[in-house]
Write a protein that holds these residues in place. Structure first.
Motif, PDB file in Angstrom:
ATOM      1  N   VAL A  88       0.742  -1.282  -0.021  1.00 51.94           N
ATOM      2  CA  VAL A  88      -0.068   0.098   0.174  1.00 51.94           C
ATOM      3  C   VAL A  88       0.832   1.506  -0.092  1.00 51.94           C
ATOM      4  O   VAL A  88       2.000   1.394   0.538  1.00 51.94           O
ATOM      5  N   VAL A  89       0.185   2.299  -0.379  1.00 53.26           N
ATOM      6  CA  VAL A  89       0.894   3.611  -0.375  1.00 53.26           C
ATOM      7  C   VAL A  89      -0.010   4.479   0.263  1.00 53.26           C
ATOM      8  O   VAL A  89      -1.197   4.502   0.155  1.00 53.26           O
ATOM      9  N   VAL A  90       0.411   5.369   1.601  1.00 47.51           N
ATOM     10  CA  VAL A  90      -0.295   6.057   2.257  1.00 47.51           C
ATOM     11  C   VAL A  90      -0.080   7.412   2.441  1.00 47.51           C
ATOM     12  O   VAL A  90       1.354   7.878   2.329  1.00 47.51           O
ATOM     13  N   PHE A  91      -0.912   8.220   2.012  1.00 50.72           N
ATOM     14  CA  PHE A  91      -0.797   9.793   2.075  1.00 50.72           C
ATOM     15  C   PHE A  91      -1.330  10.181   3.311  1.00 50.72           C
ATOM     16  O   PHE A  91      -2.549   9.824   3.753  1.00 50.72           O
ATOM     17  N   ASN A  92      -0.782  10.836   4.057  1.00 46.41           N
ATOM     18  CA  ASN A  92      -1.147  11.450   5.468  1.00 46.41           C
ATOM     19  C   ASN A  92      -0.622  10.703   6.740  1.00 46.41           C
ATOM     20  O   ASN A  92      -0.578   9.508   6.642  1.00 46.41           O
ATOM     21  N   ARG A  93       0.240  11.351   7.492  1.00 46.83           N
ATOM     22  CA  ARG A  93       0.978  10.703   8.598  1.00 46.83           C
ATOM     23  C   ARG A  93       0.087   9.937   9.324  1.00 46.83           C
ATOM     24  O   ARG A  93       0.617   9.045  10.078  1.00 46.83           O
ATOM     25  N   TYR A  94      -0.807  10.528   9.942  1.00 54.27           N
ATOM     26  CA  TYR A  94      -1.907   9.949  10.800  1.00 54.27           C
ATOM     27  C   TYR A  94      -2.227   8.669  10.426  1.00 54.27           C
ATOM     28  O   TYR A  94      -2.243   7.600  11.198  1.00 54.27           O
ATOM     29  N   THR A  95      -2.751   8.402   9.251  1.00 53.86           N
ATOM     30  CA  THR A  95      -2.810   6.946   8.702  1.00 53.86           C
ATOM     31  C   THR A  95      -1.695   6.108   8.930  1.00 53.86           C
ATOM     32  O   THR A  95      -1.813   4.771   9.092  1.00 53.86           O
ATOM     33  N   THR A  96      -0.504   6.474   8.285  1.00 55.82           N
ATOM     34  CA  THR A  96       0.475   5.613   8.380  1.00 55.82           C
ATOM     35  C   THR A  96       0.791   5.310   9.976  1.00 55.82           C
ATOM     36  O   THR A  96       1.284   4.362  10.098  1.00 55.82           O
ATOM     37  N   GLU A  97       0.721   6.229  10.946  1.00 53.85           N
ATOM     38  CA  GLU A  97       0.938   5.794  12.269  1.00 53.85           C
ATOM     39  C   GLU A  97      -0.101   4.725  12.789  1.00 53.85           C
ATOM     40  O   GLU A  97       0.229   3.715  13.294  1.00 53.85           O
ATOM     41  N   PHE A  98      -1.372   4.936  12.234  1.00 57.10           N
ATOM     42  CA  PHE A  98      -2.375   3.809  12.571  1.00 57.10           C
ATOM     43  C   PHE A  98      -2.040   2.441  11.899  1.00 57.10           C
ATOM     44  O   PHE A  98      -1.889   1.296  12.720  1.00 57.10           O
ATOM     45  N   ILE A  99      -1.443   2.447  10.623  1.00 60.90           N
ATOM     46  CA  ILE A  99      -0.848   1.215  10.073  1.00 60.90           C
ATOM     47  C   ILE A  99       0.061   0.618  10.958  1.00 60.90           C
ATOM     48  O   ILE A  99       0.182  -0.465  11.247  1.00 60.90           O
ATOM     49  N   ARG A 100       1.094   1.348  11.302  1.00 58.77           N
ATOM     50  CA  ARG A 100       2.325   1.036  11.956  1.00 58.77           C
ATOM     51  C   ARG A 100       1.577   0.463  13.400  1.00 58.77           C
ATOM     52  O   ARG A 100       2.190  -0.597  14.049  1.00 58.77           O
ATOM     53  N   ALA A 101       0.734   1.136  13.930  1.00 56.02           N
ATOM     54  CA  ALA A 101       0.285   0.952  15.332  1.00 56.02           C
ATOM     55  C   ALA A 101      -0.284  -0.667  15.377  1.00 56.02           C
ATOM     56  O   ALA A 101      -0.582  -1.195  16.415  1.00 56.02           O
ATOM     57  N   ILE A 102      -0.949  -0.914  14.128  1.00 53.13           N
ATOM     58  CA  ILE A 102      -1.668  -2.285  14.382  1.00 53.13           C
ATOM     59  C   ILE A 102      -0.767  -3.277  13.552  1.00 53.13           C
ATOM     60  O   ILE A 102      -1.409  -4.457  13.319  1.00 53.13           O
ATOM     61  N   GLY A 103       0.481  -3.194  13.440  1.00 57.99           N
ATOM     62  CA  GLY A 103       1.549  -3.933  13.140  1.00 57.99           C
ATOM     63  C   GLY A 103       1.366  -4.387  11.395  1.00 57.99           C
ATOM     64  O   GLY A 103       2.040  -5.482  11.117  1.00 57.99           O
ATOM     65  N   ALA A 104       1.011  -3.457  10.873  1.00 54.37           N
ATOM     66  CA  ALA A 104       0.925  -3.724   9.283  1.00 54.37           C
ATOM     67  C   ALA A 104       1.900  -2.684   8.522  1.00 54.37           C
ATOM     68  O   ALA A 104       1.961  -2.697   7.381  1.00 54.37           O
ATOM     69  N   MET A 105       2.900  -2.307   9.419  1.00 50.07           N
ATOM     70  CA  MET A 105       3.975  -1.368   8.450  1.00 50.07           C
ATOM     71  C   MET A 105       4.904  -1.908   7.356  1.00 50.07           C
ATOM     72  O   MET A 105       5.117  -1.586   6.339  1.00 50.07           O
ATOM     73  N   PRO A 106       4.987  -3.271   7.380  1.00 50.93           N
ATOM     74  CA  PRO A 106       5.663  -4.125   6.370  1.00 50.93           C
ATOM     75  C   PRO A 106       4.877  -4.032   5.016  1.00 50.93           C
ATOM     76  O   PRO A 106       5.485  -4.190   3.920  1.00 50.93           O
ATOM     77  N   ALA A 107       3.554  -3.648   5.260  1.00 49.53           N
ATOM     78  CA  ALA A 107       2.578  -3.672   3.837  1.00 49.53           C
ATOM     79  C   ALA A 107       3.098  -2.172   3.277  1.00 49.53           C
ATOM     80  O   ALA A 107       2.645  -1.879   2.190  1.00 49.53           O
TER      81      ALA A 107
END
Length: 356
Positions: free
Chosen positions: A49-68
């Motif tokens: 995935v490509v993520v625009f906006n830091r807030y959403t990126t933080e949520f993705i990292r917070a739920i353990g999905a940052m490798p995506a």
């Protein structure tokens, strides 16, 4: 400069190469509903995935999905302590309204996340031909935190970790509501980085102020269509005389946007300039030294719940006994973002006077 025809040809070529590499291999399509109520076809779980906006990126990292996450809209080299592993090759744009479509196709993205105040319509139109759906998720919206996180948990097959994040948010959201029940909101003038740039109703900052037991002194302004020559709900220019006339009981200056706490000398300069403004003379905020300098990171942590806790502590300290907003911020950083906890994200005019 590349012509539009050549640009489209390059995009088609990149999409073709992605297909040969296994991009878009057969997985059952699922319909999901995004922030704007749009029905979007995706394949689950999302893998790239490509993520625009830091807030959403933080949520993705917070739920353990940052490798995506294969693409972002910021330069990770500017924030190496907060975004380890985010490389220049992951740059897919320079902000939510400046999209590098060629990069996104080249990244073999199977979805792109954008907030509702971005240029998502154009992005959806351009990327539709390459089989890349645009999902609107507005991570900065305090009022939609649990909905956003629940959706992300489903999209990345991380429902348990999403539930844990929502429990953390809900605990502090409910704590605020309980502690502040029946309080008389205090008038707050909230200012962005620019001089006399404030937030209006419809902005996440406005909702943060209200959640913290404040009343935005410019919350009554309504913008037809959400924009005007003076700006938008996120960043609207006001007159100094109008600030003074609305007699704020507290002033909150928001800056800078960095993970590491800002130096005390920087805060002293910011607060000194604020206190000297003609537009604040005679206001209750200046009289009572209720002028605060707040970092974006504490303000925005976990859908701004850490910011709301800090504002509540300033405005209604008698109701917030035993709660340390910076400790809550530390938990958000350490447990959900995987980076060291920090303190020192705010200063007040009163605290600087005490230490002088």
């Amino acid at each position: 400069m590349r012509s539009e025809g050549r640009r489209q040809a390059l995009l088609r070529g990149l999409a073709g190469a992605a297909g040969l590499a296994g991009f878009g291999t057969a997985r059952a399509a699922t319909q999901i509903t995004d922030d704007l109520g749009r029905s979007v076809a995706v394949t689950l779980p999302l893998k790239r995935v490509v993520v625009f906006n830091r807030y959403t990126t933080e949520f993705i990292r917070a739920i353990g999905a940052m490798p995506a996450v294969v693409g972002v809209d910021f330069d990770g080299r500017q924030y190496p302590d907060y975004w380890p592993g985010v490389t220049p090759a992951m740059r897919a744009g320079s902000g939510q309204s400046s999209v590098n479509y060629e990069a996104i196709v080249g990244m073999q993205a199977d979805a792109v996340f954008m907030p509702r105040n971005s240029d998502w319509k154009k992005a959806a139109q351009v990327l539709q031909g390459f089989g890349i759906p645009v999902i609107v998720v507005t991570g900065w919206d305090l009022l939609k935190h649990e909905w956003n996180v629940t959706l992300l948990g489903r999209l990345f097959a991380q429902q348990q970790r999403a539930a844990r994040l929502n429990a953390f948010y809900r605990h502090w959201h409910d704590t605020l509501r309980s502690r502040l029940q029946g309080v008389v909101p205090k008038r707050v003038y909230f200012e962005e980085v620019g001089l006399y740039k404030t937030a209006l109703q419809g902005s996440g900052w406005h909702d943060m102020i209200e959640a913290g037991g404040g009343r935005n002194v410019f919350g009554d302004i309504q913008l037809p269509g959400g924009v005007s020559p003076r700006g938008n709900v996120q960043n609207f220019e006001v007159d100094p005389e109008e600030v003074q006339a609305r007699r704020p009981e507290a002033v909150i200056k928001l800056q800078p946007g960095q993970y590491l706490p800002h130096p005390r000398a920087f805060s002293a300069d910011v607060l000194g300039r604020l206190a000297a403004r003609p537009g604040l003379q005679g206001t209750p905020a200046l009289r009572d030294a209720q002028i605060f300098h707040l970092s974006y990171y504490l303000a925005s942590g976990c859908s701004k719940i850490t910011g709301a806790l800090q504002i509540a502590q300033w405005l209604h300290p008698e109701r917030m006994a035993g709660i340390d907003p910076q400790a809550v911020m530390g938990q958000w950083l350490q447990e959900f973002q995987g980076v060291p906890a920090q303190r020192g994200y705010w200063q007040s005019l009163d605290s600087l006077k005490e230490r002088a």
